[in-house]
Every structure is written in C-alpha cells, then in structure tokens.
Design a protein around this motif. Structure first.
Motif, PDB file in Angstrom:
ATOM      1  N   GLY A  41       0.839  -1.190   0.000  1.00 16.30           N
ATOM      2  CA  GLY A  41       0.000   0.000   0.000  1.00 16.30           C
ATOM      3  C   GLY A  41       0.871   1.234   0.000  1.00 16.30           C
ATOM      4  O   GLY A  41       1.922   1.256   0.664  1.00 16.30           O
ATOM      5  N   VAL A  42       0.474   2.255  -0.772  1.00 17.24           N
ATOM      6  CA  VAL A  42       1.232   3.507  -0.835  1.00 17.24           C
ATOM      7  C   VAL A  42       0.314   4.699  -0.623  1.00 17.24           C
ATOM      8  O   VAL A  42      -0.867   4.661  -0.966  1.00 17.24           O
ATOM      9  CB  VAL A  42       1.975   3.673  -2.187  1.00 17.24           C
ATOM     10  CG1 VAL A  42       3.093   2.654  -2.322  1.00 17.24           C
ATOM     11  CG2 VAL A  42       1.028   3.591  -3.360  1.00 17.24           C
ATOM     12  N   ASP A  43       0.906   5.738  -0.054  1.00 16.17           N
ATOM     13  CA  ASP A  43       0.156   6.969   0.178  1.00 16.17           C
ATOM     14  C   ASP A  43       1.150   8.105   0.388  1.00 16.17           C
ATOM     15  O   ASP A  43       2.282   7.889   0.812  1.00 16.17           O
ATOM     16  CB  ASP A  43      -0.731   6.825   1.423  1.00 16.17           C
ATOM     17  CG  ASP A  43      -1.672   7.998   1.630  1.00 16.17           C
ATOM     18  OD1 ASP A  43      -1.906   8.770   0.667  1.00 16.17           O
ATOM     19  OD2 ASP A  43      -2.181   8.155   2.747  1.00 16.17           O
ATOM     20  N   LEU A  44       0.713   9.285   0.071  1.00 17.75           N
ATOM     21  CA  LEU A  44       1.446  10.502   0.383  1.00 17.75           C
ATOM     22  C   LEU A  44       0.566  11.277   1.361  1.00 17.75           C
ATOM     23  O   LEU A  44      -0.554  11.662   1.009  1.00 17.75           O
ATOM     24  CB  LEU A  44       1.694  11.324  -0.889  1.00 17.75           C
ATOM     25  CG  LEU A  44       2.920  12.200  -0.906  1.00 17.75           C
ATOM     26  CD1 LEU A  44       4.175  11.348  -0.903  1.00 17.75           C
ATOM     27  CD2 LEU A  44       2.934  13.092  -2.121  1.00 17.75           C
ATOM     28  N   SER A  53       4.958  19.785   2.406  1.00 17.04           N
ATOM     29  CA  SER A  53       5.641  18.780   3.222  1.00 17.04           C
ATOM     30  C   SER A  53       4.744  17.562   3.386  1.00 17.04           C
ATOM     31  O   SER A  53       3.604  17.666   3.833  1.00 17.04           O
ATOM     32  CB  SER A  53       5.971  19.339   4.611  1.00 17.04           C
ATOM     33  OG  SER A  53       6.864  20.420   4.491  1.00 17.04           O
ATOM     34  N   ALA A  54       5.297  16.394   3.006  1.00 16.51           N
ATOM     35  CA  ALA A  54       4.497  15.177   3.058  1.00 16.51           C
ATOM     36  C   ALA A  54       5.369  13.982   3.411  1.00 16.51           C
ATOM     37  O   ALA A  54       6.595  14.028   3.283  1.00 16.51           O
ATOM     38  CB  ALA A  54       3.811  14.945   1.708  1.00 16.51           C
ATOM     39  N   CYS A  55       4.725  12.931   3.844  1.00 12.12           N
ATOM     40  CA  CYS A  55       5.394  11.673   4.119  1.00 12.12           C
ATOM     41  C   CYS A  55       4.956  10.677   3.044  1.00 12.12           C
ATOM     42  O   CYS A  55       3.763  10.377   2.910  1.00 12.12           O
ATOM     43  CB  CYS A  55       5.018  11.162   5.507  1.00 12.12           C
ATOM     44  SG  CYS A  55       5.853   9.627   5.934  1.00 12.12           S
ATOM     45  N   MET A  75      10.078  11.699   4.462  1.00 15.07           N
ATOM     46  CA  MET A  75       9.546  13.046   4.314  1.00 15.07           C
ATOM     47  C   MET A  75      10.027  13.602   2.979  1.00 15.07           C
ATOM     48  O   MET A  75      11.199  13.422   2.611  1.00 15.07           O
ATOM     49  CB  MET A  75       9.984  13.945   5.461  1.00 15.07           C
ATOM     50  CG  MET A  75       9.379  13.574   6.797  1.00 15.07           C
ATOM     51  SD  MET A  75       7.557  13.571   6.813  1.00 15.07           S
ATOM     52  CE  MET A  75       7.189  15.308   6.527  1.00 15.07           C
ATOM     53  N   VAL A  76       9.107  14.227   2.251  1.00 15.18           N
ATOM     54  CA  VAL A  76       9.428  14.765   0.934  1.00 15.18           C
ATOM     55  C   VAL A  76       8.917  16.192   0.820  1.00 15.18           C
ATOM     56  O   VAL A  76       7.992  16.590   1.522  1.00 15.18           O
ATOM     57  CB  VAL A  76       8.832  13.887  -0.200  1.00 15.18           C
ATOM     58  CG1 VAL A  76       9.434  12.485  -0.171  1.00 15.18           C
ATOM     59  CG2 VAL A  76       7.316  13.816  -0.111  1.00 15.18           C
ATOM     60  N   PHE A  89       1.026  13.459 -11.312  1.00 13.67           N
ATOM     61  CA  PHE A  89       2.164  14.318 -11.643  1.00 13.67           C
ATOM     62  C   PHE A  89       2.728  14.984 -10.395  1.00 13.67           C
ATOM     63  O   PHE A  89       3.878  15.396 -10.377  1.00 13.67           O
ATOM     64  CB  PHE A  89       1.758  15.357 -12.687  1.00 13.67           C
ATOM     65  CG  PHE A  89       1.435  14.725 -14.010  1.00 13.67           C
ATOM     66  CD1 PHE A  89       2.429  14.457 -14.927  1.00 13.67           C
ATOM     67  CD2 PHE A  89       0.129  14.365 -14.319  1.00 13.67           C
ATOM     68  CE1 PHE A  89       2.142  13.847 -16.142  1.00 13.67           C
ATOM     69  CE2 PHE A  89      -0.173  13.766 -15.529  1.00 13.67           C
ATOM     70  CZ  PHE A  89       0.835  13.503 -16.440  1.00 13.67           C
ATOM     71  N   ARG A  90       1.926  15.079  -9.353  1.00 12.61           N
ATOM     72  CA  ARG A  90       2.356  15.668  -8.081  1.00 12.61           C
ATOM     73  C   ARG A  90       2.958  14.605  -7.154  1.00 12.61           C
ATOM     74  O   ARG A  90       3.966  14.844  -6.513  1.00 12.61           O
ATOM     75  CB  ARG A  90       1.147  16.324  -7.407  1.00 12.61           C
ATOM     76  CG  ARG A  90       1.409  16.951  -6.056  1.00 12.61           C
ATOM     77  CD  ARG A  90       0.150  17.680  -5.583  1.00 12.61           C
ATOM     78  NE  ARG A  90       0.194  18.062  -4.195  1.00 12.61           N
ATOM     79  CZ  ARG A  90       0.704  19.190  -3.725  1.00 12.61           C
ATOM     80  NH1 ARG A  90       1.252  20.058  -4.553  1.00 12.61           N
ATOM     81  NH2 ARG A  90       0.679  19.469  -2.442  1.00 12.61           N
ATOM     82  N   GLU A  91       2.345  13.408  -7.108  1.00 10.51           N
ATOM     83  CA  GLU A  91       2.695  12.442  -6.065  1.00 10.51           C
ATOM     84  C   GLU A  91       3.438  11.195  -6.545  1.00 10.51           C
ATOM     85  O   GLU A  91       4.197  10.605  -5.786  1.00 10.51           O
ATOM     86  CB  GLU A  91       1.424  12.021  -5.320  1.00 10.51           C
ATOM     87  CG  GLU A  91       0.774  13.158  -4.575  1.00 10.51           C
ATOM     88  CD  GLU A  91      -0.390  12.723  -3.696  1.00 10.51           C
ATOM     89  OE1 GLU A  91      -0.741  11.524  -3.692  1.00 10.51           O
ATOM     90  OE2 GLU A  91      -0.942  13.587  -2.991  1.00 10.51           O
ATOM     91  N   ALA A  92       3.197  10.759  -7.764  1.00 13.53           N
ATOM     92  CA  ALA A  92       3.753   9.477  -8.221  1.00 13.53           C
ATOM     93  C   ALA A  92       5.277   9.381  -8.121  1.00 13.53           C
ATOM     94  O   ALA A  92       5.781   8.314  -7.740  1.00 13.53           O
ATOM     95  CB  ALA A  92       3.289   9.165  -9.639  1.00 13.53           C
ATOM     96  N   PRO A  93       6.039  10.422  -8.436  1.00 15.71           N
ATOM     97  CA  PRO A  93       7.501  10.260  -8.362  1.00 15.71           C
ATOM     98  C   PRO A  93       7.986   9.790  -6.984  1.00 15.71           C
ATOM     99  O   PRO A  93       8.880   8.951  -6.892  1.00 15.71           O
ATOM    100  CB  PRO A  93       8.034  11.651  -8.693  1.00 15.71           C
ATOM    101  CG  PRO A  93       6.963  12.271  -9.535  1.00 15.71           C
ATOM    102  CD  PRO A  93       5.670  11.751  -8.956  1.00 15.71           C
TER     103      PRO A  93
END
Length: 189
Positions: A41-44, A53-55, A75-76, A89-93
């Motif tokens: 499972g993945v999430d930002l 600022s996100a994890c 943290m990104v 385009f915002r989160e996938a990378p």
C-alpha cells in the motif's frame, strides 16, 4: 487550458493505452486468492496546514495474515502544484521512489499487488494515479479512493447512497458502472 496542463493531458492519453485491465496472475482468478502472499500500500500524507511537506509511505503486508513485512516512510518536499485530475504528476515520483527503495533493499518482499490512495480507471480520462503507478512500477495496482468521482454517468445521488447503506457484511460490494455498462470500480465494505 495551460501548456503544462495540455502536456499532462496528452501524456495521460498516450500512457492509458498501455494499461492492462484484465487479470494476468493466477491468484487474481482464485476466489480465495490462492498464491497471493504480499500486498503493498502507498500513500502521500501531507503535514497539516502545509501542502508541500508530506510523508511518502510504502507498507508491504503478508497475505492472508496481514503481518507487516516492510515499511518505508520518507519526508518529501512536494513542489508540483495540485491540479484536479493530475494527482499522479504531483505524487507518483515519490511513490515510485519508495517502490525502488524496496526493490534495492528487499527485492524478495516486492508486493504482488499495490493498493494506491487515489483512483485508477475511475478517472476523468480513465487514467488516475493507480494506473500511473502500475505502468511505472510494473505492479498490478488498485486505486482506493475516498470519494466518488462523478464521471461517465456515475453520480453520488440518492440511489448511490442507498446502495452503500445496503452493504451489510464485510466484503459486500457493488460495481460502479459507466453509462455504457463498463465497470469502472467497486464499492466495498
């Protein structure tokens, strides 16, 4: 439409042709998912009050025991703006990087399916973040969205709300059908 948005739109349209919508693994055709051993499972998740600022998180669980086999949280700094319909385009990378770290550190724990916080083919252009991640990682991905996108005849109307209320037991479902009858997703308890 801005030039950047036109570019994103054409990119989604080109990539959409490569999405595989049918089951390709034996475990996918088994009612008890025989052969499925690892689910990811993945999430930002954004810091409250801060849209930059996100994890970025990836967790892999054993199946059917659901024991944690692997965790990756980083943290990104998210620099791309949020544009509705272009979440990938915002989160996938950042999520792809999490999968890449797993493949470098513990390739034996690569999940057989990846649950993605967002939509897949139930999307305005039929190509949400789950589709992006599937193509970029080579993993079967399932979009797990919190809200119903009202596309292709889907509506969050009284009938839809009644169908949700009628779901009784864990595992009860009903399909989300387009106006043409194509299944775009499922609602589940």
């Amino acid at each position: 439409m801005t030039t950047r948005t036109k570019y994103r739109y054409s990119g989604q349209s080109r990539l959409k042709a490569d999405v595989i919508e049918e089951d390709t693994q034996d475990w996918q055709n088994s009612p008890s998912f025989t052969g499925l051993e690892r689910i990811g499972g993945v999430d930002l998740s954004y810091v409250k009050g801060d849209d930059r600022s996100a994890c970025a998180s990836l967790v892999v669980l054993s199946y059917p025991d659901l024991e944690v086999l692997y965790e990756d949280c980083h943290m990104v700094d998210v620099s791309a703006p949020y544009v509705a319909g272009f979440l990938a385009f915002r989160e996938a990378p950042f999520l792809v990087e999490a999968v890449q770290r797993l493949e470098e550190q513990a390739p034996i724990l690569r999940p057989q399916v990846l649950l993605v916080d967002g939509n897949g083919i139930l999307h305005h252009r039929g190509f949400g973040i789950a589709c992006h991640l599937g193509l970029l990682t080579g993993l079967p991905c399932i979009g797990v969205a919190k809200n119903l996108l009202q596309v292709d005849g889907l509506s969050n109307n009284d009938l839809h709300k009644e169908q949700i209320r009628e779901l009784q037991a864990g595992g009860d479902t009903f399909p989300l059908l387009s106006t043409s009858g194509r299944i775009l997703g499922m609602v589940s308890t």
